[in-house]
Design a protein around this motif. Structure first.
Motif, PDB file in Angstrom:
ATOM      1  N   ILE A   1      65.322  49.304  41.977  1.00 26.05           N
ATOM      2  CA  ILE A   1      65.548  49.730  43.300  1.00 26.05           C
ATOM      3  C   ILE A   1      67.158  50.205  43.356  1.00 26.05           C
ATOM      4  CG2 ILE A   1      66.286  49.082  45.834  1.00 26.05           C
ATOM      5  CD1 ILE A   1      64.043  47.298  45.602  1.00 26.05           C
TER       6      ILE A   1
ATOM      7  N   PRO B   1      62.013  46.147  48.659  1.00 28.14           N
ATOM      8  CA  PRO B   1      63.203  46.803  49.265  1.00 28.14           C
ATOM      9  C   PRO B   1      63.687  45.924  50.277  1.00 28.14           C
ATOM     10  CG  PRO B   1      61.525  48.315  48.541  1.00 28.14           C
ATOM     11  CD  PRO B   1      60.650  47.048  48.493  1.00 28.14           C
TER      12      PRO B   1
ATOM     13  N   TYR C   1      62.292  55.029  43.018  1.00 27.56           N
ATOM     14  CA  TYR C   1      61.756  53.481  43.226  1.00 27.56           C
ATOM     15  C   TYR C   1      60.738  53.108  42.167  1.00 27.56           C
ATOM     16  CZ  TYR C   1      59.707  49.530  45.253  1.00 27.56           C
ATOM     17  OH  TYR C   1      59.192  48.218  45.468  1.00 27.56           O
TER      18      TYR C   1
ATOM     19  N   GLN D   1      56.085  51.254  51.784  1.00 28.25           N
ATOM     20  CA  GLN D   1      56.081  52.601  52.387  1.00 28.25           C
ATOM     21  C   GLN D   1      56.845  52.500  53.462  1.00 28.25           C
ATOM     22  OE1 GLN D   1      54.690  55.546  51.120  1.00 28.25           O
ATOM     23  NE2 GLN D   1      53.184  56.169  52.338  1.00 28.25           N
TER      24      GLN D   1
ATOM     25  N   LEU E   1      60.604  52.250  52.557  1.00 31.82           N
ATOM     26  CA  LEU E   1      61.165  53.541  52.125  1.00 31.82           C
ATOM     27  C   LEU E   1      61.046  54.717  53.208  1.00 31.82           C
ATOM     28  CD1 LEU E   1      59.321  53.744  48.516  1.00 31.82           C
ATOM     29  CD2 LEU E   1      61.588  52.639  49.061  1.00 31.82           C
TER      30      LEU E   1
ATOM     31  N   MET F   1      65.187  55.241  53.018  1.00 31.38           N
ATOM     32  CA  MET F   1      65.393  56.207  51.831  1.00 31.38           C
ATOM     33  C   MET F   1      65.611  57.535  52.567  1.00 31.38           C
ATOM     34  SD  MET F   1      63.195  56.985  48.304  1.00 31.38           S
ATOM     35  CE  MET F   1      63.682  55.336  47.394  1.00 31.38           C
TER      36      MET F   1
ATOM     37  N   TYR G   1      62.914  60.305  51.407  1.00 32.77           N
ATOM     38  CA  TYR G   1      61.640  60.007  51.104  1.00 32.77           C
ATOM     39  C   TYR G   1      60.624  61.005  51.769  1.00 32.77           C
ATOM     40  CZ  TYR G   1      57.611  57.293  50.022  1.00 32.77           C
ATOM     41  OH  TYR G   1      56.203  56.857  49.196  1.00 32.77           O
TER      42      TYR G   1
END
Length: 558
Positions: free
Chosen positions: A229, A313, A429, A488, A491, A495, A498
């Motif tokens: 990560i 994460p 990732y 998912q 992220l 992120m 993403y």
């Protein structure tokens, strides 16, 4: 069964020929050289009689929207039944900056060995001894990982000659493993498509990354791969002139404290079954000032690489938040202490500085901006994100810089100017994977690594250790997954980029999940001038071990 009697006579010559041709192609990551290697691989496969007769069973699978137009090279040998093993290797290599005046020899093993001989006194004792022994092949990619690729390609050619093969063998040769694993992420879609088209049942995945030995004379097999990560930390300060330091808040001060608190911290290392993830390290760090002036920087940022064995994460962000909060309080206390002493020396009245600790996730920052900016913010943010994604695809920005630019843009819509820390994630990732995390494995799937160890001891008198995780980071991370929806969601939340510019087919990975093993030749000094692979492992032992494992699982899972 025919696969149980694979004839490996002369395979050392085939491996040597393929490997030298592979090394000769400069396929540094993120360069046109990866396309050159793809062309070589396509040519190699097309020369195999089996694929001349079955042209629909090999080809190139494009990496979608890739600026370099790279592709996954694949080849499928079909036998009896649905059971299928998947062989993966990557064909990209890291750069050769460290070769300096020997750069011209980086992709020529024999010439490089001669050149190294002329400077052998400058090499470390182990590299010098290995060079003199003649037992190692030197060169960029010799170990990482064109050796493993050559072994798999040579075995594939042998399997193509078997008339009644038990099961199926699918080979995936991948670009971009050294940077973003764009090749393996694309290969997940390919695996799904081939499964549906040919009725395949994936029973095992084999990677052939090189291994490093912890104990002399003892090899290493990995039943999984460490996760990675990449977390970003963005620190917003408060501007002031350097002559008025106590009126401002220097983000470099706080970021430095966070680095000191987290660098190599064992608190971030997962510990499982006697194995530990290597502790984290910072890969990027700088203030965000574009030009010099006598003001403090307004912001600073950096990225920390955190390797995981079972953390997701969400867990990592929680740990990082705790460290950042502790660091924030430490810095405030230090500033107040310094200010108190300054006031004492100058005869001024002491009062506490106004700063308060404020640490938040990227998703929380977005919520705050949206609360203040509403529809205007949503539209402006969407436009800015698309612009940054376009610049990344065109090679103008990388994901780290793009992430910080987008974070700084969000601050335009934040009314509270107080110093704060914002945490989130940057691509790539890598999920952590290990066979012991998978449920409902068959007895034969559980036994593969032990069968390899037994075979090695019986046939080569070489002992192999077994570990649950390969810690070098690898494409095996995309062969299985748990809780794809949870990952998912995290992220997407934290992120910033993403989505269109970077994504992972997480649900497909979870659906395709298969056990895996990394079994590759012994190598040393990966990514260095003296990168090398051990010839007996390369030419004799590893091909035999991999062949035995493939034969075993296909015979048991028919």
């Amino acid at each position: 069964m025919m696969i149980g009697t694979t004839d490996l006579t002369g395979i050392d010559t085939e491996i040597d020929l393929v490997l030298r041709r592979l090394i000769a192609v400069n396929s540094e990551t993120d360069t046109a050289g990866e396309k050159d290697c793809e062309a070589f691989l396509t040519s190699y496969l097309s020369d195999i009689p089996y694929f001349q007769e079955n042209r629909e069973l090999f080809g190139s699978y494009a990496v979608e929207e890739d600026p370099l137009h790279r592709a996954v090279c694949w080849a499928l040998i079909k036998g009896r039944g649905a059971s299928t093993v998947v062989l993966i290797h990557h064909y990209d290599v890291v750069g050769i900056e460290d070769f300096k005046n020997l750069r011209e020899f980086a992709f020529q093993p024999d010439a490089l060995a001669e050149a190294l001989e002329s400077i052998k006194e400058e090499l470390n004792p182990e590299a010098r001894a290995d060079l003199s022994s003649g037992d190692y092949l030197f060169g960029r990619g010799s170990a990482d990982m064109k050796a493993g690729g050559a072994i798999q390609l040579a075995l594939l050619k042998r399997y193509s000659e078997i008339k009644e093969l038990e099961g199926n063998i699918l080979l995936l040769s991948l670009p971009d493993e050294e940077k973003l694993s764009a090749g393996m992420r694309a290969a997940v879609d390919l695996l799904d498509e081939l499964k549906e088209k040919h009725g395949l049942h994936y029973v095992y995945g084999f990677n052939s990354e090189p291994h490093q030995r912890r104990i002399d004379g003892r090899g290493l097999i990995s039943e999984g791969s460490v996760g990675k990560i990449l977390s970003f930390v963005s620190v917003r300060g408060f501007l002031s002139h350097v002559g008025k330091v106590f009126e401002g808040f220097n983000p470099v001060h706080l970021l430095s404290e966070i680095v000191a608190e987290t660098e190599l911290s064992p608190l971030f290392s997962d510990w499982i079954n006697g194995e530990a993830a290597p502790p984290p390290t910072w890969l990027n760090l700088r203030d965000r000032k574009e030009n010099y002036d006598v003001s403090m920087p307004l912001s600073a940022g950096g990225c920390i690489s955190i390797l995981t064995l079972d953390s997701d994460p969400r867990n990592v962000l929680k740990l990082l938040r705790s460290s950042a909060e502790k660091s924030f309080e430490t810095v405030i206390d230090r500033m107040n202490s310094s200010y108190t002493e300054f006031c004492r020396r100058t005869g001024r009245t002491t009062e506490k500085l106004p700063w308060k600790s404020l640490v938040m996730t990227y998703a929380e920052l977005l919520d705050e901006a949206e609360e203040h900016g509403g529809e205007n913010f949503r539209k402006a943010y969407t436009d800015e994100r698309k612009s940054i994604e376009k610049r990344i695809k065109e090679g103008e920005l990388d994901f780290i810089e793009g992430t910080f630019l987008l974070t700084e843009f969000v601050f335009h819509f934040i009314s509270d100017l107080s110093p704060r820390v914002v945490l989130g994630f940057v691509p790539p990732y890598y999920p952590n994977v290990s066979n012991f995390l998978l449920k409902d494995l068959t007895q034969s799937q559980v036994m593969v690594a032990d069968r390899i160890r037994e075979f090695s001891l019986e046939n080569f008198s070489v002992e192999y250790e077994k570990e649950s995780y390969y810690t070098g980071i690898s494409d095996l991370s995309y062969l299985s997954l748990k809780d794809s929806r949870g990952v998912q969601s995290e992220l997407k939340r934290d992120m910033p980029l993403y989505g269109d510019a970077y994504s992972i087919p997480l649900e497909k990975i979870e659906a395709l999940s298969m056990p895996c093993v990394n079994i590759g030749p012994w190598g040393k000094d990966f990514h260095k001038l003296t990168e090398r692979v051990y010839k007996p492992d390369l030419y004799i032992q590893t091909p035999a071990l991999l062949d035995h494992a493939i034969r075993f699982i296909l015979e048991q899972e028919k």
